[in-house]
Design a protein around this motif. Structure first.
Motif, PDB file in Angstrom:
ATOM      1  N   ALA A  29      -5.272 -26.158   9.024  1.00 21.08           N
ATOM      2  CA  ALA A  29      -5.101 -25.430  10.282  1.00 21.08           C
ATOM      3  C   ALA A  29      -5.620 -24.003  10.155  1.00 21.08           C
ATOM      4  N   PHE A  30      -5.291 -23.343   9.044  1.00 22.78           N
ATOM      5  CA  PHE A  30      -5.789 -21.985   8.813  1.00 22.78           C
ATOM      6  C   PHE A  30      -7.315 -21.983   8.667  1.00 22.78           C
ATOM      7  N   ALA A  31      -7.856 -22.987   7.994  1.00 27.84           N
ATOM      8  CA  ALA A  31      -9.305 -23.068   7.833  1.00 27.84           C
ATOM      9  C   ALA A  31      -9.994 -23.237   9.182  1.00 27.84           C
ATOM     10  N   ARG A  32      -9.446 -24.108  10.043  1.00 29.27           N
ATOM     11  CA  ARG A  32     -10.025 -24.301  11.368  1.00 29.27           C
ATOM     12  C   ARG A  32      -9.848 -23.066  12.238  1.00 29.27           C
ATOM     13  N   MET A  33      -8.773 -22.302  12.024  1.00 23.95           N
ATOM     14  CA  MET A  33      -8.597 -21.048  12.750  1.00 23.95           C
ATOM     15  C   MET A  33      -9.715 -20.073  12.366  1.00 23.95           C
ATOM     16  N   ALA A  34     -10.022 -19.992  11.072  1.00 20.12           N
ATOM     17  CA  ALA A  34     -11.065 -19.073  10.615  1.00 20.12           C
ATOM     18  C   ALA A  34     -12.424 -19.459  11.169  1.00 20.12           C
ATOM     19  N   ASP A  35     -12.803 -20.743  11.065  1.00 17.70           N
ATOM     20  CA  ASP A  35     -14.124 -21.119  11.574  1.00 17.70           C
ATOM     21  C   ASP A  35     -14.145 -21.092  13.098  1.00 17.70           C
ATOM     22  N   GLY A  36     -12.958 -21.277  13.736  1.00 17.79           N
ATOM     23  CA  GLY A  36     -12.885 -21.176  15.192  1.00 17.79           C
ATOM     24  C   GLY A  36     -13.188 -19.774  15.683  1.00 17.79           C
ATOM     25  N   ILE A  37     -12.724 -18.772  14.937  1.00 21.86           N
ATOM     26  CA  ILE A  37     -13.026 -17.382  15.300  1.00 21.86           C
ATOM     27  C   ILE A  37     -14.532 -17.161  15.303  1.00 21.86           C
ATOM     28  N   GLY A  38     -15.186 -17.588  14.232  1.00 23.49           N
ATOM     29  CA  GLY A  38     -16.633 -17.382  14.136  1.00 23.49           C
ATOM     30  C   GLY A  38     -17.408 -18.178  15.156  1.00 23.49           C
ATOM     31  N   ASN A  39     -17.009 -19.425  15.381  1.00 24.60           N
ATOM     32  CA  ASN A  39     -17.749 -20.264  16.312  1.00 24.60           C
ATOM     33  C   ASN A  39     -17.588 -19.781  17.750  1.00 24.60           C
TER      34      ASN A  39
END
Length: 429
Positions: A22-32
């Motif tokens: 979930a944290f990993a997807r939050m990080a890449d979600g910010i960038g995307n």
């Protein structure tokens, strides 16, 4: 750091790997999501030129942004099925995150419309590796007693990242250029692309170090690419996962109608961009606040009551937007629409996860994520085509979709939990 992670895991009561993902997807979600704001600004800047193929800048922006969604959604059934056949989730997530990091960095060197189109297309394919494998991994780390809660936690953090990116993107671009220690400088655009790259690399590092495939994940070499439409073993006409996919498409299209008619919304409500931004964000606010509690509630009370009630709530919250003349009421309508979607999304993924057989999580759950992606792409195109017929027209169209989706889930979806607490369902006797 380890003690902090254990405390956070205890707070959310999920598998450590689910929270890490979930944290990993939050990080890449910010960038995307950064790129949703940055790409239109970049296209209209002096940094990009070349052949336009007879298209206006506005149309080029639309094509670039839409290509991501269509390629992402179209490829998900294939990547999901392939991950089932191989019985692997982590490698697919890493391939996608690696591709996302590389393409984020590639924007720094893009100076033509064609190169932007190619990069955004590759990003869509990259994310298609991430989404089905991630959802399948969450599903396989959960049980029928906590699947909804796991899906809710995963979606909550993913949406936090997706919502935070656009807020920061404009500021990063506008505050540039940035001075470097060696006396050189980088533009606001390059800084934004660099930050998007860093967030994808952070996600890659988190998944590499802290994520492992569940021991119970089995390869399913016999998996095929078909999506059953008819219910072959149950009492209903349509396959339940196919039904949930269609309902998700209708729901996403109804929600996304709002995004491309900002000038008409602002003119009708006599408001500025700030109010529109708040109204647009209201949906995400509701999702972030409610995904986890609703996911956990559906583990106790069942999936179907929340799915049906959410689809019913989607009908008035979509229709009313076409007739409001108050900025505050539009904000409340969008917030209520977000509540409706939150009641549908995590319970739908949990129900599909309940139905997925061994080695089928990637292919079964990708039906829902693919359909939602198509809906997000179709909604803006529909509102753009219908708005000339009156401000109410797009929202009436969305309401019709919501009604059809409600009928489908009410008549074609059965409860999957063997025993649940009693909770009323809208329309039940």
């Amino acid at each position: 750091m380890g003690n902090l992670l254990r405390r956070v895991v205890a707070q959310f009561d999920v598998d450590r790997r689910v929270l890490t993902l979930a944290f990993a997807r939050m990080a890449d979600g910010i960038g995307n999501s950064f790129l949703i704001i940055v790409i239109p600004l970049y296209v209209t800047s002096d940094a990009v030129g070349g052949a336009t193929f007879g298209l206006e800048e506005a149309m080029i922006i639309g094509v670039i942004l839409s290509l991501f969604g269509f390629l992402n959604s179209s490829a998900q059934p294939f990547t999901g099925r392939l991950s089932d056949r191989l019985g692997k989730r982590k490698p697919f997530i890493l391939i996608g995150l690696g591709g996302l990091a590389a393409t984020n960095l590639a924007y720094v060197f893009a100076d033509s419309y064609l190169s932007l189109l190619a990069i955004r297309g590759l990003q869509g394919v990259s994310v298609a590796f991430i989404v089905p494998a991630s959802i399948a991994l969450v599903n396989e780390l959960a049980t029928s007693q906590d699947r909804g809660g796991n899906m809710g936690v995963y979606n909550t953090f993913r949406l936090i990242g997706f919502g935070a990116g656009p807020i920061a993107a404009g500021a990063v671009v506008n505050l540039g250029p940035y001075a470097l220690p060696n006396g050189a400088s980088i533009s606001g655009f390059d800084a934004a692309f660099g930050l998007a790259t860093v967030t994808a690399l952070i996600s890659y590092l988190l998944v590499s170090v802290l994520i492992t495939d569940p021991d119970g994940t089995k390869a399913n070499a016999g998996a095929d690419l078909s999506i059953p439409i008819r219910d072959r073993s149950g009492p209903n006409l349509l396959d339940p996962i196919f039904t949930l996919g269609v309902a998700s498409l209708f729901m996403a299209a109804a929600i996304a109608l709002f995004s491309t008619i900002q000038p008409q919304v602002n003119a009708r409500l006599e408001q500025g961009a700030t109010w529109f931004g708040l109204q647009f964000a209201a949906f995400i606010i509701a999702q972030v606040a409610l995904q986890t509690p609703i996911g956990r509630a559906c583990d106790r009370y069942g999936r179907r009551p929340f799915i049906v009630t959410g689809m019913v709530l989607l009908i008035p919250t979509t229709l009313v937007q076409g007739f409001l003349t108050s900025s505050l009421l539009m904000f409340l309508a969008r917030l209520s629409q977000g509540i409706a979607a939150a009641m549908v999304f995590a319970p739908s993924l949990a129900l599909a996860g309940d139905l997925a057989g061994e080695g089928e999580s990637g292919s079964k759950l990708s039906v829902l994520t693919m359909a939602f992606g198509y809906g997000i792409a179709i909604g803006p195109l529909s509102s753009g085509a219908l708005i000339p017929y009156g401000f109410h027209a797009p929202f009436v169209f969305g309401t019709v979709l919501a009604v059809l989706g409600t009928i489908l889930v009410y008549t074609q979806i059965e409860e999957t939990l063997e025993s649940t607490a009693t909770v009323p369902v809208v329309g039940d006797d």
